[in-house]
Design an enzyme around this catalytic site. Structure first.
Site, PDB file in Angstrom:
ATOM      1  CB  CYS A  63     -13.177 -29.418 -22.910  1.00 31.57           C
ATOM      2  SG  CYS A  63     -11.631 -29.370 -23.826  1.00 31.57           S
ATOM      3  CD1 TRP A  96     -11.858 -22.699 -20.293  1.00 32.87           C
ATOM      4  CD2 TRP A  96     -14.040 -23.187 -20.259  1.00 32.87           C
ATOM      5  NE1 TRP A  96     -12.146 -23.410 -21.428  1.00 32.87           N
ATOM      6  CE2 TRP A  96     -13.478 -23.719 -21.440  1.00 32.87           C
ATOM      7  CE3 TRP A  96     -15.404 -23.382 -20.016  1.00 32.87           C
ATOM      8  CZ2 TRP A  96     -14.239 -24.428 -22.368  1.00 32.87           C
ATOM      9  CZ3 TRP A  96     -16.155 -24.079 -20.947  1.00 32.87           C
ATOM     10  CH2 TRP A  96     -15.572 -24.607 -22.104  1.00 32.87           C
ATOM     11  CE1 TYR A 194     -14.274 -27.311 -30.408  1.00 37.34           C
ATOM     12  CE2 TYR A 194     -13.851 -29.659 -30.749  1.00 37.34           C
ATOM     13  CZ  TYR A 194     -14.263 -28.615 -29.927  1.00 37.34           C
ATOM     14  OH  TYR A 194     -14.666 -28.871 -28.639  1.00 37.34           O
TER      15      TYR A 194
HETATM   16  N1  LIG Z   1      -4.439 -28.181 -27.734  1.00 40.04           N
HETATM   17  C1  LIG Z   1      -5.224 -28.034 -26.551  1.00 40.04           C
HETATM   18  C2  LIG Z   1      -6.594 -27.533 -26.899  1.00 40.04           C
HETATM   19  C3  LIG Z   1      -7.481 -27.324 -25.708  1.00 40.04           C
HETATM   20  C4  LIG Z   1      -8.727 -26.481 -26.061  1.00 40.04           C
HETATM   21  O1  LIG Z   1      -8.846 -25.961 -27.167  1.00 40.04           O
HETATM   22  N2  LIG Z   1      -9.653 -26.353 -25.096  1.00 40.04           N
HETATM   23  C5  LIG Z   1     -10.829 -25.526 -25.306  1.00 40.04           C
HETATM   24  C6  LIG Z   1     -12.084 -26.203 -24.787  1.00 40.04           C
HETATM   25  S1  LIG Z   1     -12.598 -27.603 -25.698  1.00 40.04           S
HETATM   26  C7  LIG Z   1     -10.729 -24.249 -24.482  1.00 40.04           C
HETATM   27  O2  LIG Z   1     -10.361 -24.297 -23.328  1.00 40.04           O
HETATM   28  N3  LIG Z   1     -11.085 -23.104 -25.061  1.00 40.04           N
HETATM   29  C8  LIG Z   1     -11.105 -21.844 -24.378  1.00 40.04           C
HETATM   30  C9  LIG Z   1     -10.914 -20.707 -25.314  1.00 40.04           C
HETATM   31  O3  LIG Z   1     -10.760 -20.953 -26.500  1.00 40.04           O
HETATM   32  O4  LIG Z   1     -10.905 -19.569 -24.833  1.00 40.04           O
HETATM   33  C10 LIG Z   1      -5.274 -29.364 -25.856  1.00 40.04           C
HETATM   34  O5  LIG Z   1      -5.526 -30.376 -26.525  1.00 40.04           O
HETATM   35  O6  LIG Z   1      -5.050 -29.407 -24.660  1.00 40.04           O
END
Ligand SMILES: N[C@@H](CCC(=O)N[C@@H](CS)C(=O)NCC(=O)O)C(=O)O
Length: 322
Positions: A63, A96, A194
């Site tokens: 990530c 996760w 993205y």
């Molecule tokens: N705005 C958040 C975005 C974090 C984010 O989107 N993380 C993704 C991984 S790159 C995630 O954990 N996705 C899990 C999901 O969508 O269920 C930040 O910058 O902390």
């Protein structure tokens, strides 16, 4: 995702879309700040004082958002103050997961199997995606913050009195320029890739692709005068925010996210810059090409066969081909 604290089975790795098929990222919910004396930060409640050993970071090495916070932890010398757990690279149908994938950890702190359990432990009615990074407070047993931009900024100065580290990632005289550049890099590149990858209409994809390469061209021109960092000799949070996307570009975004006008390797100033950033002390430890490749190419909605491509060769941090 979680709906009123219960894991929903129709969870999709692709986030929501607007009417034109544009990818829409959710906003983060936990927004407290660690400060030197526990006073409240720009948002949220007070009571989160900078202390050695008190805070823990949950991250995924795939990530880019989580990796910003890991980089700041290293560059600001916080390794002994803030502990870390790494989730496995593959986003499962339950989000996760902790486990035994090389380079991943078990959750020794909260003894959970899935990250979403940490969210519901703190907010039993939580609705939203259980994203990384998560900054956890061991003392109050709660989530301090789950927005990487905030965590990066607070790591930049909150612990300076304890570490004596004087690297200023957000210097006062550059703040306006850093904010503007951060916004451009976020919209055009960090989130732009993205938006290209998760677009659900041709128009939304075209728009995102255009933004990605316009931003890369602008940055290539900016760095072509040989400067070390975006703001000449000064390493700032903008460099961290840029690097995490660049280092994933050829491995994941060029292929999987269809950002394929050219490889980053074909942009000389940006390639040199990426390698320069990679070579900074501790940064290589935050980049794991196996997690990045495995994680991105396991997104079933974009790659149903889940076959992980072997190339391109010669990526920073990739194991030698063989
Ligand atoms: N705005 C958040 C975005 C974090 C984010 O989107 N993380 C993704 C991984 S790159 C995630 O954990 N996705 C899990 C999901 O969508 O269920 C930040 O910058 O902390």
């Amino acid at each position: 995702m979680l709906v009123n604290g219960t894991w929903s089975d129709d969870w999709q790795p692709v986030q929501s879309a607007d009417d034109a098929g544009r990818f829409v990222r959710q906003t983060s919910r936990f927004r407290h700040w660690i400060t030197p004396d526990g006073r409240p930060g720009p948002e949220g409640d007070g009571g989160f004082e900078a202390e050695a050993g008190r805070y823990h970071l949950y991250v995924a090495l795939i990530c880019p958002w989580a990796s910003r916070t890991l980089m700041a932890r290293r560059l600001k010398g916080l390794e002994d103050l803030i502990t870390v757990s790494v989730v496995e690279p593959v986003l499962t149908r339950k989000g996760w997961r902790f486990g035994d994938f090389p380079g991943a950890d078990r959750d020794m702190l909260n003894d959970t199997l899935y990250l979403h359990e940490i969210y519901t432990r703190v907010a039993p009615d939580y609705t939203g995606r259980a994203t990384v990074p998560v900054l956890w407070d061991k003392k109050r047993r709660t989530i301090v913050n789950n927005e990487s931009a905030d965590i990066l900024r607070m790591f930049g100065s909150a612990f300076d009195r304890l570490t004596g580290n004087t690297l200023d990632l957000y210097p006062r005289d550059l703040r306006g320029a850093i904010d503007t550049l951060n916004e451009d890099i976020y919209a055009g590149l960090n989130n732009g890739v993205y938006r290209a990858g998760f677009a659900s209409s041709q128009g939304a994809y075209d728009e995102a692709y255009e933004a990605v390469f316009t931003t890369l061209d602008t940055l290539e021109a900016r760095l072509s005068d040989g400067r070390r960092f975006l703001f000449e000799e000064r390493l700032t949070e903008s460099d961290i925010r840029l690097f995490v996307t660049l280092v994933r570009f050829d491995a994941a975004y060029h292929g999987l996210f269809k950002c394929n006008r050219n490889l980053l390797a074909q942009m000389p100033a940006l390639s040199r810059y990426t390698r320069r950033m990679f070579a900074l002390p501790g940064v290589a430890d935050t980049v794991d090409m196996t997690h990045i490749r495995t994680g991105y190419y396991s997104i079933e909605a974009l790659n149903p066969s889940r076959i992980v491509p072997s190339g391109p060769a010669d990526l920073p941090g990739a194991p030698a081909p063989g």
